[in-house]
Each structure stands twice: as structure tokens, then as C-alpha cells.
Design a protein around this motif. Structure first.
Motif, PDB file in Angstrom:
ATOM      1  N   TRP A  41     178.195  76.912 166.526  1.00  0.00           N
ATOM      2  CA  TRP A  41     178.310  77.297 165.421  1.00  0.00           C
ATOM      3  C   TRP A  41     177.224  77.930 164.753  1.00  0.00           C
ATOM      4  O   TRP A  41     176.898  78.288 164.109  1.00  0.00           O
ATOM      5  CB  TRP A  41     178.928  76.305 164.873  1.00  0.00           C
ATOM      6  CG  TRP A  41     180.758  76.070 165.053  1.00  0.00           C
ATOM      7  CD1 TRP A  41     180.395  74.902 165.228  1.00  0.00           C
ATOM      8  CD2 TRP A  41     181.223  76.315 164.405  1.00  0.00           C
ATOM      9  NE1 TRP A  41     181.986  74.809 165.838  1.00  0.00           N
ATOM     10  CE2 TRP A  41     182.544  75.479 165.477  1.00  0.00           C
ATOM     11  CE3 TRP A  41     181.761  77.413 164.256  1.00  0.00           C
ATOM     12  CZ2 TRP A  41     184.569  75.885 165.118  1.00  0.00           C
ATOM     13  CZ3 TRP A  41     183.164  78.181 163.819  1.00  0.00           C
ATOM     14  CH2 TRP A  41     184.534  77.543 164.357  1.00  0.00           C
ATOM     15  N   LYS A  44     177.028  81.551 166.409  1.00  0.00           N
ATOM     16  CA  LYS A  44     177.998  82.438 166.340  1.00  0.00           C
ATOM     17  C   LYS A  44     177.496  82.956 164.721  1.00  0.00           C
ATOM     18  O   LYS A  44     177.887  84.291 164.777  1.00  0.00           O
ATOM     19  CB  LYS A  44     179.692  81.758 165.923  1.00  0.00           C
ATOM     20  CG  LYS A  44     180.506  82.448 164.989  1.00  0.00           C
ATOM     21  CD  LYS A  44     180.543  83.400 166.134  1.00  0.00           C
ATOM     22  CE  LYS A  44     182.222  84.347 165.299  1.00  0.00           C
ATOM     23  NZ  LYS A  44     181.829  84.885 164.307  1.00  0.00           N
ATOM     24  N   VAL A 162     189.319  87.648 167.802  1.00  0.00           N
ATOM     25  CA  VAL A 162     187.388  88.123 167.994  1.00  0.00           C
ATOM     26  C   VAL A 162     187.520  88.826 167.082  1.00  0.00           C
ATOM     27  O   VAL A 162     186.730  89.231 165.905  1.00  0.00           O
ATOM     28  CB  VAL A 162     186.858  87.660 169.193  1.00  0.00           C
ATOM     29  CG1 VAL A 162     185.343  88.304 168.212  1.00  0.00           C
ATOM     30  CG2 VAL A 162     187.276  86.605 169.182  1.00  0.00           C
ATOM     31  N   TRP A 214     190.204  78.547 163.985  1.00  0.00           N
ATOM     32  CA  TRP A 214     190.279  79.241 164.337  1.00  0.00           C
ATOM     33  C   TRP A 214     189.797  79.030 162.686  1.00  0.00           C
ATOM     34  O   TRP A 214     189.206  80.345 162.186  1.00  0.00           O
ATOM     35  CB  TRP A 214     191.436  80.035 164.236  1.00  0.00           C
ATOM     36  CG  TRP A 214     192.060  80.161 165.553  1.00  0.00           C
ATOM     37  CD1 TRP A 214     192.170  79.952 166.634  1.00  0.00           C
ATOM     38  CD2 TRP A 214     191.132  81.458 166.357  1.00  0.00           C
ATOM     39  NE1 TRP A 214     192.853  80.727 168.183  1.00  0.00           N
ATOM     40  CE2 TRP A 214     191.084  80.448 167.855  1.00  0.00           C
ATOM     41  CE3 TRP A 214     190.246  82.358 165.673  1.00  0.00           C
ATOM     42  CZ2 TRP A 214     191.502  81.922 168.532  1.00  0.00           C
ATOM     43  CZ3 TRP A 214     189.144  82.968 167.187  1.00  0.00           C
ATOM     44  CH2 TRP A 214     190.024  82.663 168.591  1.00  0.00           C
ATOM     45  N   TYR A 217     185.892  79.294 162.507  1.00  0.00           N
ATOM     46  CA  TYR A 217     185.104  80.476 163.163  1.00  0.00           C
ATOM     47  C   TYR A 217     186.175  81.662 161.624  1.00  0.00           C
ATOM     48  O   TYR A 217     185.074  82.725 162.112  1.00  0.00           O
ATOM     49  CB  TYR A 217     187.167  80.924 164.110  1.00  0.00           C
ATOM     50  CG  TYR A 217     186.422  81.982 165.610  1.00  0.00           C
ATOM     51  CD1 TYR A 217     185.067  81.630 165.960  1.00  0.00           C
ATOM     52  CD2 TYR A 217     185.655  83.430 165.172  1.00  0.00           C
ATOM     53  CE1 TYR A 217     184.652  82.297 167.459  1.00  0.00           C
ATOM     54  CE2 TYR A 217     185.575  84.072 166.018  1.00  0.00           C
ATOM     55  CZ  TYR A 217     184.603  83.441 167.158  1.00  0.00           C
ATOM     56  OH  TYR A 217     184.456  83.960 167.659  1.00  0.00           O
ATOM     57  N   THR A 220     182.690  82.031 159.440  1.00  0.00           N
ATOM     58  CA  THR A 220     181.585  82.435 159.907  1.00  0.00           C
ATOM     59  C   THR A 220     181.341  84.024 159.833  1.00  0.00           C
ATOM     60  O   THR A 220     179.804  83.951 159.753  1.00  0.00           O
ATOM     61  CB  THR A 220     180.895  81.790 161.355  1.00  0.00           C
ATOM     62  OG1 THR A 220     181.937  83.086 161.991  1.00  0.00           O
ATOM     63  CG2 THR A 220     181.777  79.979 161.471  1.00  0.00           C
TER      64      THR A 220
END
Length: 278
Positions: A41, A44, A162, A214, A217, A220
Motif C-alpha cells: 500500500w 502503491k 488496474v 478493490w 485500491y 489509493t
């Protein structure tokens, strides 16, 4: 329970039960994505910020078209390299993520700046695109777990997802900070709070680990980009006026150091791997 790792009590979908052994059969190999750790994380979020400022810097320095061509070329080359590897390689994987961040930002900005599409519209469009990709992935494979990325088809779905999350995150971040006039720092704080929702829901409220992963994600992207923009833009726009170039460089250094550490230590290497396919 690790975010992104289904719990032992999760009931597999019929398609997943049918494909469970197939994932380890002919054509399957080593996992192509890292374990989800705290460093995952951190790196990312750093790449999302770096992608935002790098995209802005290249666009202003080279012009939108040359910058876009450069971003797409880097994105394509790193993605090809990622697909050609037979197992997870930290350097290649995270370099591909960086280029997805840069190119995903450019794609979202082109839709707004060049095509004139409002961020509210592009946010809705990218949301639909992401939903379609996830639906197709689940319908095809019976799972959205990143721990199942062992076949070419699943890897294709993964990287399409992604890329869509980066484009969506860019649009959402700019919508909140710019169109709604919240400002970059307040927007970053908002996303910092929001990203705790899937994390805490997965731990305390029983939210499915894959859904929690997700959800976090996606967030982020606007989280990292909002703080990077705040550091890079002028004081007149509510920023610290450090410049997009220096901020890009400042974020690249810790990314390179952390990825180098992961590559050498293997701390994020997948714990459960399958033999290389013949």
C-alpha cells in the motif's frame, strides 16, 4: 485476514468451483502479483502521486501529444515485459504500475482537457467501464482475487482493471478538488478517511476481503494524487508550489528504494506458487 485474500468461510461461486483445479492445470504458473502487505500500500500510494505529477510535468514540458506518445510507449513496453515474465518480479511489476499511473493520468486528462468532457461525466464513464471489466472478469473466472493471477487471461483482466482504476481515480480526484472547489489538501484528507472504510469494514464488519481490497485500491489513486498535486501546484491554486518536476523526483527516490528492497528481500513474493508451465 489479508485484504484481497478471501477468508476460509467465503463460499466460492459456481464458476470458481468449476475452475479451481483448472487454474493450476495446463497454462497456469507462478503468481504474477505481489503479496498484499503494508509495503504494498505504501508503494502503491507513492506511485499514484508520482504518476500524477510526472504526467503534468511531461505534458507541460513536451506538450500533450509528445507526452502522451511517450507515456503510451513506456506503458506498452513495461506491460509487455510484465506479461513475458513467468512469475512475479518486483522491479518489472512496479515499473509497470508506475507507467500505468502515468499513462492512466494522461488518458483521464486528455478526456477532460482535449475532448472537453467534464470530470463528472468522465467519472461516471470510467465507473461504468470499471464495472464492466470486473463483471466480465468474474463471469469468466469466478473470482476477482489477485491471488489467482496465474493465467494469461486473468492477468489481462487484472491489468485492464488496474488501468481503469487509475483513470477513474484521476477523474474522481480532479472532480472533488477542482470542479467542486474543495482543494487538493482537503480532497486528500477526504480520500484518506474514505480509504479506511473498506479496510475497517473488511476487518470488523465482515466485508468480503476481495471487495475490500478493490475498494481500497481504487481510492489509493485519488489519495496519492491529491497530496502530490497539493505539493506541486502553485500557491494560487492552494498548493505548496514545489513544482511538479521536483515532486516527481522526490517521490521516485523512495519508490526506487522500496522496490529495490522488495526485489532483494523477497518480502512481497507470493507465498503459494505453482510450478512453471511447460
Amino acid at each position: 485476514m489479508t485484504m484481497g485474500q478471501p477468508s476460509s468461510t467465503t463460499v466460492a461461486a459456481p464458476a470458481e468451483r468449476q475452475r479451481h483445479h483448472g487454474a493450476a492445470g495446463p497454462g497456469a504458473g507462478w503468481s504474477k502479483v505481489p503479496e498484499v502487505t503494508a509495503l504494498f500500500w505504501v508503494v502503491k500510494i507513492l506511485t499514484t502521486g508520482m504518476g500524477e505529477t510526472a504526467s503534468d510535468y511531461l505534458g507541460r514540458t513536451l506538450g500533450p501529444i509528445p507526452a502522451g506518445a511517450l507515456g503510451f510507449t513506456g506503458f506498452a513496453l513495461l506491460l509487455v515485459a510484465q506479461f513475458r515474465t513467468r512469475r512475479y518480479r518486483a522491479g518489472i511489476y512496479w515499473s509497470a504500475i508506475v507507467m500505468v499511473s502515468v499513462f492512466g493520468t494522461m488518458a483521464a486528462d486528455v478526456v477532460h482537457v482535449i475532448a472537453g468532457v467534464p470530470y463528472a461525466v468522465s467519472t461516471a464513464a470510467f465507473s461504468v467501464a470499471l464495472a464492466v471489466i470486473l463483471f466480465a472478469w468474474y463471469r469468466s473466472e469466478g473470482t476477482l482475487s489477485i491471488h489467482s493471477i496465474r493465467t494469461r487471461r486473468r492477468e489481462t483482466f487484472y491489468w485492464a482493471t488496474v488501468l481503469a482504476t487509475f483513470a477513474l481515480g484521476t477523474a474522481v480526484g480532479d472532480l472533488l478538488a477542482g470542479t467542486l472547489n474543495l482543494g487538493y489538501l482537503p480532497a486528500g484528507i477526504v480520500f484518506g478517511v474514505l480509504i479506511l472504510v473498506p479496510a475497517l469494514s473488511g476487518r470488523f464488519l465482515g466485508l468480503n476481503a476481495v471487495a475490500a481490497f478493490w475498494g481500497a485500491y481504487i481510492l489509493t489513486r485519488p489519495l496519492g494524487a491529491s497530496f502530490a498535486d497539493w505539493m506541486g501546484v502553485s500557491a494560487g491554486r492552494g498548493g505548496l508550489d514545489w513544482g511538479t518536476g521536483p515532486v516527481t523526483l522526490a517521490l521516485t527516490v523512495p519508490i526506487a528504494a522500496l522496490v529495490g528492497y522488495l526485489a532483494v528481500s523477497g518480502k512481497d513474493s507470493p507465498k503459494e506458487t505453482l510450478p512453471d508451465a511447460a
